[in-house]
Design a protein around this motif. Sequence first.
Motif, PDB file in Angstrom:
ATOM      1  N   VAL A   9       0.839  -1.204   0.000  1.00  0.00           N
ATOM      2  CA  VAL A   9       0.000   0.000   0.000  1.00  0.00           C
ATOM      3  C   VAL A   9       0.875   1.257   0.000  1.00  0.00           C
ATOM      4  CG1 VAL A   9      -1.759   1.289   1.294  1.00  0.00           C
ATOM      5  CG2 VAL A   9      -1.894  -1.193   1.161  1.00  0.00           C
ATOM      6  N   TYR A  71      -6.429   7.957  -1.258  1.00  0.00           N
ATOM      7  CA  TYR A  71      -7.070   6.752  -0.725  1.00  0.00           C
ATOM      8  C   TYR A  71      -6.060   5.618  -0.604  1.00  0.00           C
ATOM      9  CZ  TYR A  71      -7.398   6.832  -5.780  1.00  0.00           C
ATOM     10  OH  TYR A  71      -7.095   7.008  -7.100  1.00  0.00           O
ATOM     11  N   LEU A  73      -6.004   1.201   0.506  1.00  0.00           N
ATOM     12  CA  LEU A  73      -6.802   0.013   0.807  1.00  0.00           C
ATOM     13  C   LEU A  73      -5.838  -1.151   1.038  1.00  0.00           C
ATOM     14  CD1 LEU A  73      -9.844  -0.951   0.663  1.00  0.00           C
ATOM     15  CD2 LEU A  73      -9.339  -1.671  -1.667  1.00  0.00           C
ATOM     16  N   TRP A  78      -7.696  -5.750  -2.638  1.00  0.00           N
ATOM     17  CA  TRP A  78      -7.606  -5.126  -3.966  1.00  0.00           C
ATOM     18  C   TRP A  78      -8.365  -5.961  -5.011  1.00  0.00           C
ATOM     19  CZ3 TRP A  78      -1.664  -3.589  -4.585  1.00  0.00           C
ATOM     20  CH2 TRP A  78      -1.366  -2.617  -3.639  1.00  0.00           C
ATOM     21  N   GLY A  79      -8.765  -5.253  -6.077  1.00  0.00           N
ATOM     22  CA  GLY A  79      -9.333  -5.934  -7.252  1.00  0.00           C
ATOM     23  C   GLY A  79     -10.783  -6.346  -7.100  1.00  0.00           C
ATOM     24  N   LYS A  80     -11.472  -5.794  -6.102  1.00  0.00           N
ATOM     25  CA  LYS A  80     -12.879  -6.151  -5.899  1.00  0.00           C
ATOM     26  C   LYS A  80     -13.809  -4.968  -6.167  1.00  0.00           C
ATOM     27  CE  LYS A  80     -11.548  -9.063  -1.936  1.00  0.00           C
ATOM     28  NZ  LYS A  80     -11.564 -10.406  -2.501  1.00  0.00           N
ATOM     29  N   GLY A  81     -13.250  -3.876  -6.682  1.00  0.00           N
ATOM     30  CA  GLY A  81     -14.084  -2.699  -6.973  1.00  0.00           C
ATOM     31  C   GLY A  81     -14.329  -1.810  -5.759  1.00  0.00           C
ATOM     32  N   ALA A  83     -12.283   0.333  -4.008  1.00  0.00           N
ATOM     33  CA  ALA A  83     -11.778   1.714  -4.080  1.00  0.00           C
ATOM     34  C   ALA A  83     -12.626   2.550  -5.041  1.00  0.00           C
ATOM     35  CB  ALA A  83     -10.317   1.728  -4.517  1.00  0.00           C
ATOM     36  N   THR A  84     -13.019   1.963  -6.168  1.00  0.00           N
ATOM     37  CA  THR A  84     -13.839   2.713  -7.129  1.00  0.00           C
ATOM     38  C   THR A  84     -15.151   3.145  -6.476  1.00  0.00           C
ATOM     39  OG1 THR A  84     -12.897   1.389  -8.918  1.00  0.00           O
ATOM     40  CG2 THR A  84     -14.912   2.608  -9.417  1.00  0.00           C
ATOM     41  N   ASN A 112       1.586   3.898 -11.112  1.00  0.00           N
ATOM     42  CA  ASN A 112       0.494   3.367 -10.287  1.00  0.00           C
ATOM     43  C   ASN A 112      -0.768   3.183 -11.151  1.00  0.00           C
ATOM     44  OD1 ASN A 112      -1.223   2.635  -8.250  1.00  0.00           O
ATOM     45  ND2 ASN A 112      -0.820   4.409  -6.944  1.00  0.00           N
ATOM     46  N   VAL A 113      -0.699   2.141 -11.994  1.00  0.00           N
ATOM     47  CA  VAL A 113      -1.739   1.949 -13.009  1.00  0.00           C
ATOM     48  C   VAL A 113      -3.105   1.630 -12.389  1.00  0.00           C
ATOM     49  CG1 VAL A 113      -2.310   0.673 -15.119  1.00  0.00           C
ATOM     50  CG2 VAL A 113       0.064   1.129 -14.561  1.00  0.00           C
ATOM     51  N   ARG A 117      -6.675   3.679 -12.989  1.00  0.00           N
ATOM     52  CA  ARG A 117      -7.885   2.994 -13.478  1.00  0.00           C
ATOM     53  C   ARG A 117      -9.077   3.309 -12.552  1.00  0.00           C
ATOM     54  NH1 ARG A 117     -10.923   1.949 -16.848  1.00  0.00           N
ATOM     55  NH2 ARG A 117     -12.156   0.061 -16.829  1.00  0.00           N
ATOM     56  N   VAL A 118      -8.823   3.330 -11.251  1.00  0.00           N
ATOM     57  CA  VAL A 118      -9.888   3.652 -10.284  1.00  0.00           C
ATOM     58  C   VAL A 118     -10.487   5.020 -10.613  1.00  0.00           C
ATOM     59  CG1 VAL A 118     -10.286   4.327  -7.865  1.00  0.00           C
ATOM     60  CG2 VAL A 118      -9.044   2.224  -8.373  1.00  0.00           C
ATOM     61  N   LYS A 121     -12.541   4.999 -13.786  1.00  0.00           N
ATOM     62  CA  LYS A 121     -13.840   4.328 -13.596  1.00  0.00           C
ATOM     63  C   LYS A 121     -14.796   5.197 -12.777  1.00  0.00           C
ATOM     64  CE  LYS A 121     -12.450   0.320 -11.934  1.00  0.00           C
ATOM     65  NZ  LYS A 121     -12.666  -1.013 -11.334  1.00  0.00           N
TER      66      LYS A 121
HETATM   67  C1  LIG Z   1      -5.117   1.912  -5.910  1.00  0.00           C
HETATM   68  C2  LIG Z   1      -6.041   1.103  -5.023  1.00  0.00           C
HETATM   69  C3  LIG Z   1      -6.778   2.039  -4.067  1.00  0.00           C
HETATM   70  C4  LIG Z   1      -7.048   0.349  -5.899  1.00  0.00           C
HETATM   71  O1  LIG Z   1      -7.988  -0.324  -5.068  1.00  0.00           O
HETATM   72  P1  LIG Z   1      -8.952  -1.477  -5.639  1.00  0.00           P
HETATM   73  O2  LIG Z   1     -10.096  -1.640  -4.693  1.00  0.00           O
HETATM   74  O3  LIG Z   1      -8.142  -2.669  -5.968  1.00  0.00           O
HETATM   75  O4  LIG Z   1      -9.489  -0.817  -6.990  1.00  0.00           O
HETATM   76  P2  LIG Z   1     -10.694  -1.356  -7.871  1.00  0.00           P
HETATM   77  O5  LIG Z   1     -10.872  -2.839  -7.660  1.00  0.00           O
HETATM   78  O6  LIG Z   1     -11.887  -0.484  -7.635  1.00  0.00           O
HETATM   79  O7  LIG Z   1     -10.172  -1.067  -9.353  1.00  0.00           O
HETATM   80  C5  LIG Z   1      -8.841  -1.376  -9.715  1.00  0.00           C
HETATM   81  C6  LIG Z   1      -8.762  -1.353 -11.235  1.00  0.00           C
HETATM   82  O8  LIG Z   1      -7.379  -1.242 -11.583  1.00  0.00           O
HETATM   83  C7  LIG Z   1      -6.995  -2.346 -12.342  1.00  0.00           C
HETATM   84  N1  LIG Z   1      -5.606  -2.620 -11.989  1.00  0.00           N
HETATM   85  C8  LIG Z   1      -5.098  -2.870 -10.762  1.00  0.00           C
HETATM   86  N2  LIG Z   1      -3.773  -3.034 -10.846  1.00  0.00           N
HETATM   87  C9  LIG Z   1      -3.443  -2.859 -12.141  1.00  0.00           C
HETATM   88  C10 LIG Z   1      -2.220  -2.894 -12.873  1.00  0.00           C
HETATM   89  N3  LIG Z   1      -1.072  -3.135 -12.255  1.00  0.00           N
HETATM   90  N4  LIG Z   1      -2.254  -2.674 -14.211  1.00  0.00           N
HETATM   91  C11 LIG Z   1      -3.424  -2.429 -14.830  1.00  0.00           C
HETATM   92  N5  LIG Z   1      -4.627  -2.352 -14.188  1.00  0.00           N
HETATM   93  C12 LIG Z   1      -4.622  -2.576 -12.869  1.00  0.00           C
HETATM   94  C13 LIG Z   1      -7.966  -3.448 -11.962  1.00  0.00           C
HETATM   95  O9  LIG Z   1      -8.031  -4.443 -12.957  1.00  0.00           O
HETATM   96  C14 LIG Z   1      -9.254  -2.632 -11.863  1.00  0.00           C
HETATM   97  O10 LIG Z   1      -9.777  -2.281 -13.144  1.00  0.00           O
HETATM   98  P3  LIG Z   1     -11.005  -3.086 -13.841  1.00  0.00           P
HETATM   99  O11 LIG Z   1     -12.169  -2.999 -12.884  1.00  0.00           O
HETATM  100  O12 LIG Z   1     -11.230  -2.367 -15.112  1.00  0.00           O
HETATM  101  O13 LIG Z   1     -10.533  -4.504 -14.001  1.00  0.00           O
HETATM  102  C15 LIG Z   1      -5.255   0.083  -4.166  1.00  0.00           C
HETATM  103  O14 LIG Z   1      -4.513  -0.698  -5.059  1.00  0.00           O
HETATM  104  C16 LIG Z   1      -4.307   0.740  -3.185  1.00  0.00           C
HETATM  105  O15 LIG Z   1      -4.690   1.040  -2.055  1.00  0.00           O
HETATM  106  N6  LIG Z   1      -3.050   0.943  -3.582  1.00  0.00           N
HETATM  107  C17 LIG Z   1      -2.026   1.485  -2.703  1.00  0.00           C
HETATM  108  C18 LIG Z   1      -2.265   2.925  -2.298  1.00  0.00           C
HETATM  109  C19 LIG Z   1      -2.407   3.840  -3.475  1.00  0.00           C
HETATM  110  O16 LIG Z   1      -1.759   3.669  -4.492  1.00  0.00           O
HETATM  111  N7  LIG Z   1      -3.287   4.830  -3.309  1.00  0.00           N
HETATM  112  C20 LIG Z   1      -3.554   5.804  -4.346  1.00  0.00           C
HETATM  113  C21 LIG Z   1      -2.507   6.859  -4.338  1.00  0.00           C
HETATM  114  S1  LIG Z   1      -2.819   7.973  -5.674  1.00  0.00           S
END
Ligand SMILES: CC(C)(COP(=O)(O)OP(=O)(O)OC[C@H]1O[C@@H](n2cnc3c(N)ncnc32)[C@H](O)[C@@H]1OP(=O)(O)O)[C@@H](O)C(=O)NCCC(=O)NCCS
Length: 155
Positions: A9, A71, A73, A78-81, A83-84, A112-113, A117-118, A121
């Motif tokens: 994170v 934000y 998480l 992760w990957g369950k929607g 954060a979106t 931070n791809v 994406r979040v 979306k």
């Molecule tokens: C960024 C973060 C909040 C995402 O949380 P999450 O609940 O997994 O996000 P969601 O499930 O809502 O959506 C993630 C999307 O990114 C995509 N994704 C995740 N990692 C990816 C990667 N490495 N490359 C491409 N896409 C990626 C997922 O497939 C998904 O898209 P989809 O619904 O079209 O398939 C979480 O990874 C996190 O806390 N990261 C560390 C802290 C951080 O980076 N905070 C933001 C600072 S700007």
Amino acid sequence: MVWSTDEKVAKFCSWEPYTSKDDAINFIESIETKFLRCKAICYNDRAIGCMLLFACSLDDKSRNKSAEIGYNLGSKYWGKGIATCAVKQIVKDAFSEMPHLERLEALVDVENVGSQRVLEKAGFHKEGVLRKYLFMKGKSRDMIMFSILSTDLQL
Ligand SMILES: CC(C)(COP(=O)(O)OP(=O)(O)OC[C@H]1O[C@@H](n2cnc3c(N)ncnc32)[C@H](O)[C@@H]1OP(=O)(O)O)[C@@H](O)C(=O)NCCC(=O)NCCS
């Protein structure tokens, strides 16, 4: 502690993973002075992440119609929607609870791809890359500026 001790994170964040409960207590005690809003993201009654809203500038009045979101998480969730869903909610709440706000922005590391994406979306617009904008964890980072306007929600 679920997200704040998680190295995955912290990777793209300015802070280092917490190593003690005291770090977390200090964070909680600073919330009121640091943020416009700080909410826990909960799952089955457990705090697994956080959603932050902060002022873009405390001194510059020309920026007080904007605020920035951030934000985190726990990686197990992760990957369950989640954060979106949480970003969509904070956008809705921020514009309705603080009607003076016109713009919400988010700055994301180009690497931070998942976070980019979040934001896409959740309806944010990608405005452009700010080259070497932040020096963080030993390197200068290219950051992408995303934004959403209160008027975008009414379209
Ligand atoms: C960024 C973060 C909040 C995402 O949380 P999450 O609940 O997994 O996000 P969601 O499930 O809502 O959506 C993630 C999307 O990114 C995509 N994704 C995740 N990692 C990816 C990667 N490495 N490359 C491409 N896409 C990626 C997922 O497939 C998904 O898209 P989809 O619904 O079209 O398939 C979480 O990874 C996190 O806390 N990261 C560390 C802290 C951080 O980076 N905070 C933001 C600072 S700007």
